[in-house]
Design a protein around this motif. Structure first.
Motif, PDB file in Angstrom:
ATOM      1  N   GLY A 214      34.728  28.790  50.462  1.00  0.00           N
ATOM      2  CA  GLY A 214      36.147  28.548  50.664  1.00  0.00           C
ATOM      3  C   GLY A 214      36.860  29.633  51.434  1.00  0.00           C
ATOM      4  N   GLU A 215      36.343  30.869  51.407  1.00  0.00           N
ATOM      5  CA  GLU A 215      37.008  31.988  52.060  1.00  0.00           C
ATOM      6  C   GLU A 215      36.129  32.542  53.177  1.00  0.00           C
ATOM      7  N   PRO A 216      36.711  32.838  54.338  1.00  0.00           N
ATOM      8  CA  PRO A 216      35.893  33.294  55.465  1.00  0.00           C
ATOM      9  C   PRO A 216      35.547  34.777  55.374  1.00  0.00           C
ATOM     10  N   VAL A 217      34.588  35.168  56.190  1.00  0.00           N
ATOM     11  CA  VAL A 217      34.278  36.568  56.435  1.00  0.00           C
ATOM     12  C   VAL A 217      34.643  36.861  57.881  1.00  0.00           C
ATOM     13  N   ARG A 248      28.034  34.462  40.609  1.00  0.00           N
ATOM     14  CA  ARG A 248      28.718  33.249  40.129  1.00  0.00           C
ATOM     15  C   ARG A 248      30.215  33.518  39.984  1.00  0.00           C
ATOM     16  N   ASP A 249      30.740  34.194  40.993  1.00  0.00           N
ATOM     17  CA  ASP A 249      32.122  34.663  40.954  1.00  0.00           C
ATOM     18  C   ASP A 249      32.877  34.057  42.125  1.00  0.00           C
ATOM     19  N   ALA A 250      33.789  33.141  41.819  1.00  0.00           N
ATOM     20  CA  ALA A 250      34.558  32.471  42.869  1.00  0.00           C
ATOM     21  C   ALA A 250      35.888  33.161  43.147  1.00  0.00           C
ATOM     22  N   SER A 251      36.113  34.325  42.533  1.00  0.00           N
ATOM     23  CA  SER A 251      37.417  34.979  42.661  1.00  0.00           C
ATOM     24  C   SER A 251      37.557  35.779  43.947  1.00  0.00           C
ATOM     25  N   MET A 313      27.184  44.499  47.418  1.00  0.00           N
ATOM     26  CA  MET A 313      26.952  44.617  45.980  1.00  0.00           C
ATOM     27  C   MET A 313      27.990  45.530  45.332  1.00  0.00           C
ATOM     28  N   HIS A 314      28.481  46.509  46.087  1.00  0.00           N
ATOM     29  CA  HIS A 314      29.491  47.417  45.545  1.00  0.00           C
ATOM     30  C   HIS A 314      30.836  46.736  45.311  1.00  0.00           C
ATOM     31  N   HIS A 315      31.063  45.575  45.892  1.00  0.00           N
ATOM     32  CA  HIS A 315      32.312  44.873  45.598  1.00  0.00           C
ATOM     33  C   HIS A 315      32.352  44.422  44.143  1.00  0.00           C
ATOM     34  N   TRP A 316      31.195  44.359  43.511  1.00  0.00           N
ATOM     35  CA  TRP A 316      31.144  44.052  42.079  1.00  0.00           C
ATOM     36  C   TRP A 316      30.783  45.301  41.271  1.00  0.00           C
ATOM     37  N   ILE A 317      29.686  45.976  41.624  1.00  0.00           N
ATOM     38  CA  ILE A 317      29.295  47.189  40.901  1.00  0.00           C
ATOM     39  C   ILE A 317      30.033  48.372  41.519  1.00  0.00           C
ATOM     40  N   GLY A 318      31.047  48.829  40.864  1.00  0.00           N
ATOM     41  CA  GLY A 318      31.828  49.950  41.371  1.00  0.00           C
ATOM     42  C   GLY A 318      33.261  49.574  41.668  1.00  0.00           C
ATOM     43  N   LYS A 319      33.466  48.411  42.283  1.00  0.00           N
ATOM     44  CA  LYS A 319      34.826  47.973  42.576  1.00  0.00           C
ATOM     45  C   LYS A 319      35.400  47.138  41.440  1.00  0.00           C
ATOM     46  N   GLN A 320      34.650  46.126  40.974  1.00  0.00           N
ATOM     47  CA  GLN A 320      35.144  45.295  39.880  1.00  0.00           C
ATOM     48  C   GLN A 320      34.621  45.796  38.537  1.00  0.00           C
TER      49      GLN A 320
END
Length: 508
Positions: A214-217, A248-251, A313-320
């Motif tokens: 749903g969201e572009p890069v 499994r994260d649509a946020s 991967m750091h957008h989840w481990i470290g950022k979130q």
């Protein structure tokens, strides 16, 4: 690497801000903060920034600009020709440049300054964390672009609105961390770190919009001689899809990615390959640089693939999934990032099983075994050691990876869970009950809660005390065995007939 250096400096900043604020007698702001940034032919190698605001019932406003940040020093040399329609004083306090603006209560103030690079030599890796403003394009991190008011954000978590407007030559492209990422005017709401941990690129760029769900890069690049950018764009799409499916994260919203070439100041010696591929995860974005040199295309492409998976991967481990103690928890933020990005490259067949084991042996087992600091305790990984000693810098990557491999294998063989299941629960908690960050005991307790297995004894031995894991005495993934070498380094060997079984076990 994500922008981990920011956290330690942020704490020093808020202490300094409190002292400056107490001395200024400031109360509140009467108007939201607004920046206008201009690039024009008559401004070679510079950006002009204008900041306007209306003061409250105060007689002074204090601003700050990073002088030392992310390992860079003397950044204040890039801040030039600071002017205002009222008296202004400039001084350096610790790792900040501090501007004190004197004014009447409720006065309209206009502050302007130029950002100019303090180095104009060949764009090499050593310059990538400093402002880059070359003929026809620019690349800056927020800490090198914005002068920020000390009192506008009252705490590290406080949310405030900021408007950023760009005036650029016709035909120039723009990509930033601030959504919508290609807009020339945005109004955003967030903490002070929102501006500091952002990237801004503009000029003669190629900007691709890559559809991913749903969201572009958004992918901004400059020309490379040695790297096929169409292929790099496809691999970036693959990496983003893999990461979002894994978590499994649509946020996650749209993402801005920049990849610019750097050049070696000395000739490339075919017998000694001097190349660098590096990146930093930021707010809704990450920036990357890669050496551009003839004859190194395949090796650069391979490293860029790795970088995409690692930084995403750091957008989840470290950022979130945030952590409380930066250097002391690099075993998790860097080691587990390495483990799961490598697992994802295996899952997406960027690596085959034989290549996975080769990378495991070369980059982790052998590298850690040869490290002079391989068995130092975890509390030896201090800010000073990490940023001044290459052996200490790489230690938590290697140690954390091997601990994750050990723990994941034990969980898969003794329970119906995997380490990935635990990370997804950590992610869910980070959105709800644990927004301030995990301590090590909280991470370990959560793993036990999910799986029934207490990892604390192994954590104490292999992470805190720094003992080496004897993989010859523990259960291993199918087809994997330990084979001693002539130099007594126990490397892994994969049975060819069990490669598929190994693959299915690892990606489970």
């Amino acid at each position: 690497m994500y922008s981990r250096r920011y956290l330690a400096r942020l704490m020093r900043y808020w202490i300094l801000t409190a002292l400056l604020w107490l001395g200024s007698g400031q109360n509140s702001w009467a108007q939201r903060l607004a920046y206008t940034i201009e690039a024009a032919p008559q401004l070679p190698n510079a950006l002009r920034v204008t900041l306007t605001y209306t003061t409250a019932d105060t007689t002074a406003t204090i601003f700050r600009y990073a002088n030392d940040n992310w390992g860079e020093t003397g950044l204040g040399a890039c801040l030039a020709e600071v002017q205002a329609n009222v008296p202004i004083q400039r001084k350096t306090v610790g790792d900040l440049v501090v501007l004190t603006v004197q004014h009447r209560p409720r006065q309209r103030v206009q502050l302007s300054y130029f950002v100019r690079p303090d180095r104009t030599d060949t764009l090499s890796y050593e310059r990538t964390y400093r402002p880059i403003i070359e003929q026809g394009y620019f690349h800056l991190y927020g800490y090198g672009l914005f002068v920020q008011p000390a009192r506008y954000w009252t705490t590290a978590e406080a949310q405030q609105r900021v408007r950023v407007r760009w005036h650029l030559p016709s035909g120039w492209k723009l990509l930033t961390s601030l959504a919508p990422q290609t807009a020339r005017q945005v109004v955003v709401n967030g903490p002070a770190s929102m501006l500091e941990s952002s990237v801004f690129v503009g000029g003669d760029l190629q900007v691709r919009k890559l559809p991913v769900g749903g969201e572009p890069v958004w992918f901004a690049t400059r020309p490379f001689q040695s790297l096929a950018l169409d292929s790099a764009a496809r691999h970036l799409q693959l990496a983003v899809r893999a990461q979002r499916a894994f978590w499994r994260d649509a946020s996650q919203g749209s993402l801005a990615v920049t990849l610019l070439p750097t050049y070696e100041r000395r000739p490339i010696d075919p017998n000694r390959r001097h190349l660098s591929v590096s990146g930093t995860a930021l707010l809704n974005s990450f920036s990357a640089f890669a050496t551009d040199a003839d004859g190194l295309g395949p090796e650069i492409a391979e490293r860029v693939d790795y970088l995409f998976f690692h930084e995403l991967m750091h957008h989840w481990i470290g950022k979130q999934i945030r952590l409380r103690k930066e250097e002391q928890q690099y075993w998790f933020s860097e080691g587990f990032t390495e483990y799961f990005q490598t697992q994802l490259r295996l899952r997406m067949q960027v690596l085959n099983p034989a290549q996975y084991v080769q990378e495991l042996n070369q980059d982790f087992v052998s590298a850690l075994s040869r490290s002079p600091v391989r068995n130092v305790p975890n509390d030896s990984i201090t800010y000073h050691h990490f940023w001044t000693n290459r052996d200490y810098e790489k230690l938590p990557y290697r140690r954390g990876f091997l601990f994750a491999l050990y723990l994941d294998t034990q969980l898969k063989q003794t329970t119906s869970y995997s380490l990935a299941d635990c990370l997804r629960v950590m992610l869910a908690r980070s959105y709800t009950t644990n927004k301030k960050g995990f301590t090590d005991p909280e991470l370990l307790t959560l793993i036990k809660e999910v799986t029934g297995v207490d990892p604390t004894p192994a954590y104490q031995r292999y992470i805190q005390q720094g003992q080496s894991i004897d993989f010859s005495s523990v259960a291993l993934p199918p087809g994997l065995r330990v084979q001693s070498t002539t130099d007594n380094i126990p490397l892994f060997e994969l049975a060819p007939a069990q490669r598929e079984e190994f693959y299915q076990f690892m990606v489970r």
